[in-house]
Design a protein around this motif. Sequence first.
Motif, PDB file in Angstrom:
ATOM      1  N   THR A  77     -10.455-160.572  53.661  1.00  0.00           N
ATOM      2  CA  THR A  77     -10.407-159.278  54.341  1.00  0.00           C
ATOM      3  C   THR A  77     -10.114-158.159  53.348  1.00  0.00           C
ATOM      4  O   THR A  77     -10.644-157.061  53.449  1.00  0.00           O
ATOM      5  CB  THR A  77      -9.333-159.301  55.445  1.00  0.00           C
ATOM      6  OG1 THR A  77      -9.615-160.406  56.286  1.00  0.00           O
ATOM      7  CG2 THR A  77      -9.358-158.028  56.256  1.00  0.00           C
ATOM      8  N   GLN A  78      -9.274-158.455  52.361  1.00  0.00           N
ATOM      9  CA  GLN A  78      -8.933-157.423  51.378  1.00  0.00           C
ATOM     10  C   GLN A  78     -10.171-156.969  50.591  1.00  0.00           C
ATOM     11  O   GLN A  78     -10.339-155.784  50.317  1.00  0.00           O
ATOM     12  CB  GLN A  78      -7.863-157.952  50.428  1.00  0.00           C
ATOM     13  CG  GLN A  78      -7.235-156.819  49.640  1.00  0.00           C
ATOM     14  CD  GLN A  78      -6.081-157.276  48.787  1.00  0.00           C
ATOM     15  OE1 GLN A  78      -5.731-158.446  48.737  1.00  0.00           O
ATOM     16  NE2 GLN A  78      -5.478-156.330  48.091  1.00  0.00           N
ATOM     17  N   ARG A  80     -18.836-150.576  58.725  1.00  0.00           N
ATOM     18  CA  ARG A  80     -18.162-151.695  59.385  1.00  0.00           C
ATOM     19  C   ARG A  80     -18.493-152.970  58.630  1.00  0.00           C
ATOM     20  O   ARG A  80     -19.281-152.949  57.675  1.00  0.00           O
ATOM     21  CB  ARG A  80     -18.578-151.797  60.855  1.00  0.00           C
ATOM     22  CG  ARG A  80     -20.040-152.075  61.072  1.00  0.00           C
ATOM     23  CD  ARG A  80     -20.380-152.059  62.572  1.00  0.00           C
ATOM     24  NE  ARG A  80     -21.811-152.184  62.784  1.00  0.00           N
ATOM     25  CZ  ARG A  80     -22.455-153.344  62.893  1.00  0.00           C
ATOM     26  NH1 ARG A  80     -21.794-154.491  62.811  1.00  0.00           N
ATOM     27  NH2 ARG A  80     -23.762-153.381  63.082  1.00  0.00           N
ATOM     28  N   ALA A  81     -17.889-154.077  59.075  1.00  0.00           N
ATOM     29  CA  ALA A  81     -18.084-155.317  58.323  1.00  0.00           C
ATOM     30  C   ALA A  81     -18.087-156.523  59.242  1.00  0.00           C
ATOM     31  O   ALA A  81     -17.590-156.471  60.374  1.00  0.00           O
ATOM     32  CB  ALA A  81     -16.995-155.463  57.265  1.00  0.00           C
ATOM     33  N   ILE A  82     -18.666-157.581  58.733  1.00  0.00           N
ATOM     34  CA  ILE A  82     -18.687-158.860  59.449  1.00  0.00           C
ATOM     35  C   ILE A  82     -18.148-159.914  58.485  1.00  0.00           C
ATOM     36  O   ILE A  82     -18.596-159.984  57.333  1.00  0.00           O
ATOM     37  CB  ILE A  82     -20.128-159.244  59.846  1.00  0.00           C
ATOM     38  CG1 ILE A  82     -20.758-158.137  60.695  1.00  0.00           C
ATOM     39  CG2 ILE A  82     -20.145-160.590  60.588  1.00  0.00           C
ATOM     40  CD1 ILE A  82     -22.276-158.248  60.800  1.00  0.00           C
ATOM     41  N   ILE A 113     -13.900-154.902  61.680  1.00  0.00           N
ATOM     42  CA  ILE A 113     -14.398-156.094  60.982  1.00  0.00           C
ATOM     43  C   ILE A 113     -14.591-157.176  62.041  1.00  0.00           C
ATOM     44  O   ILE A 113     -13.620-157.657  62.635  1.00  0.00           O
ATOM     45  CB  ILE A 113     -13.392-156.599  59.927  1.00  0.00           C
ATOM     46  CG1 ILE A 113     -13.093-155.515  58.893  1.00  0.00           C
ATOM     47  CG2 ILE A 113     -13.924-157.864  59.239  1.00  0.00           C
ATOM     48  CD1 ILE A 113     -12.034-155.898  57.862  1.00  0.00           C
ATOM     49  N   ASP A 114     -15.834-157.537  62.322  1.00  0.00           N
ATOM     50  CA  ASP A 114     -16.102-158.623  63.286  1.00  0.00           C
ATOM     51  C   ASP A 114     -15.956-159.960  62.572  1.00  0.00           C
ATOM     52  O   ASP A 114     -16.382-160.108  61.438  1.00  0.00           O
ATOM     53  CB  ASP A 114     -17.536-158.525  63.818  1.00  0.00           C
ATOM     54  CG  ASP A 114     -17.706-157.334  64.739  1.00  0.00           C
ATOM     55  OD1 ASP A 114     -16.690-156.944  65.363  1.00  0.00           O
ATOM     56  OD2 ASP A 114     -18.818-156.786  64.814  1.00  0.00           O
TER      57      ASP A 114
END
Lengths: 250, 387
Positions: free
Chosen positions: A68-69, A81-83, A199-200
């Motif tokens: 995640t970092q 955004r992010a996955i 973040i999905d």
Amino acid sequence: MKILVAIKRVIDPDARIRLNADSSGVEEESVEYKVNPFCENAIEEALVLQGAHGGEVVLVTVGPEDVTQTIRSGLAMGADRAIRIEGVDTELDSDLVARILHKVVERESPNVILLGKQAVDGDNNQVGQLLAQYMGASQACFASEVVLEGEQAKVTREVDGGLETISIPLPAVITADLRLNEPRYASLPGIMKAKRKPIDVLTLDELGVTDTALKIEVLSLELPPERQAGSMVESVDDLLDKLKNEARVL
Amino acid sequence: MFTEEHDMIRDTVRKIIERDINPYVEEWEKEGHFPAHQVMKLFGDAGLLGLKYSEEYGGADLDYTYCVAMAEELGEIACGGVPLAVGVQTDMCTPALARFGSDELREQYLRPSLTGEMVGCIGVSESSAGSDVASIKTTARRDGDDWVINGEKMWITNGYQADWMCCLVNTSDDKPHKNKSLILIPMDAKGVDRSRKLDKLGMRSSDTAQIFFDNVRVPAGNLIGQQGWGFFYQMLQFQEERLWGAANMIRGLENAVSETIEYTRGRSAFGKSILDNQVVHYRLAELSTEIEALRALTYRATELYVKGQDVTRLASMAKLKAGRLGREVADSCLQYWGGMGFMWEAKIARLYRDVRLASIGGGADEIMLGIICKMDGTLPKRKKGGA
């Protein structure tokens, strides 16, 4: 314009790495991770393209929760955004990552998929090419310049003989070389905003990846040999003699 | 105490240093000058000059832990002069302006200083008054709608390139602690003479000036806060200044130790590497331990400070220890570099020269000791009428 950027974290390339006890991998205790430098070029290019054409920049990576970092630092650069796909580094190879990304592409339907040309840990240089194959899409690897023109991407590639410029239809896979751009610093406002960007998280099951078999099996790793100490020579003649007879390079 | 955001700020600071600062440090050190506006803009563009300041003027309203994290990372810069200049901008010349300056003054000087368009400096020391701040001689007297300033300031970091100075002056004949005020002086004002750039032992790339004021006129509104409160305002920011100084020391010392390890590992004498001598690796381990202790003290003081406690004692200890330890580490490491370390261009020689200032500037070691003693109740009482 939707741009999907696949990123990977790598162990700090400047740090001294050690192998684990049975030489099956790199010691991961107390190592620092960074975004793979080529992935930073990919993110930067996505942000530049977004600046020119509008749309959305979505990051995707495969890894455990602590990646995640890495994702946040990409979001701090400006991605929207992010996955994160749940995964364990040791249970992945280039082919599986490409198949995972293919599923993500099917969900997201991006116009452009950007990746780094390779990660500086394994230096495999495979994921972009494999992904394009699975998608049945065009690819332009080792990009040093990307221009979008309507439904086409004009990409200048760094190849052995020099530069090659090709035009490919979108959606396409483009992998970034180092000279593509200079990645921006994450600014303080960017860093603070990154906290609130979504973040999905998806599992391989949720994504529909059922075949998780690896095509590559790592037997063992070894460190490169230690560099030998140098020696001082008395004269140019001595140097030439050593180059000729010891190093055999002349 | 530190979060993911702190880590990302550290990362950005490091990237700026790696890409846009360290490649040029050799050149700047040799020239005795670095481009202050250009460097300040790098940090300003990334939003890093106003971490603790109000969003109203372009800051980020963050607590001091962020400033300490940044100060620590600035220690990655391969010399002492450049981080010092940034520290002066973020933590020494701007705090009083940000807290007590008028809206107009903040708009005119604080905002552009947080974006990095302007460079500021702090004018406290004079040739005859360094750590003894109370005995400065520079004066400002009111004349109509102006202040008229006369006097001299010495050892002014950023002084040669600064656009403005936060200047401590005497504004009355009252007692030394009650007669001082802070006045903002635009450095292009008539009568400001900064002809002399000082030639120093260390901090070579930092532009340090002696500055003279000859009937310099500034508008009455350039007074920061209230008249007569200058000494107090200056004292208020000392906790942060000292924490900044301590945090800024850590990384440079760590790098010195690790570079010394690398160097001594590769150099052999008498049939083994220098590092393989127990006196060397034990000493370096000892120094690493001390550096970690300095970091722990600095972090602890910072943590209590952001909780709202008065950490004058701990911050003074951290500053004292940073100065002392800097000298110790630089001296010990230089020893193991041998003749190489004695070369002017050697990085360890630069550290040796640069850290020396830490025990002198921002209140000398002896001032820190005096403060700690006072708070511990061991300072002998002054006799009445005595000096």
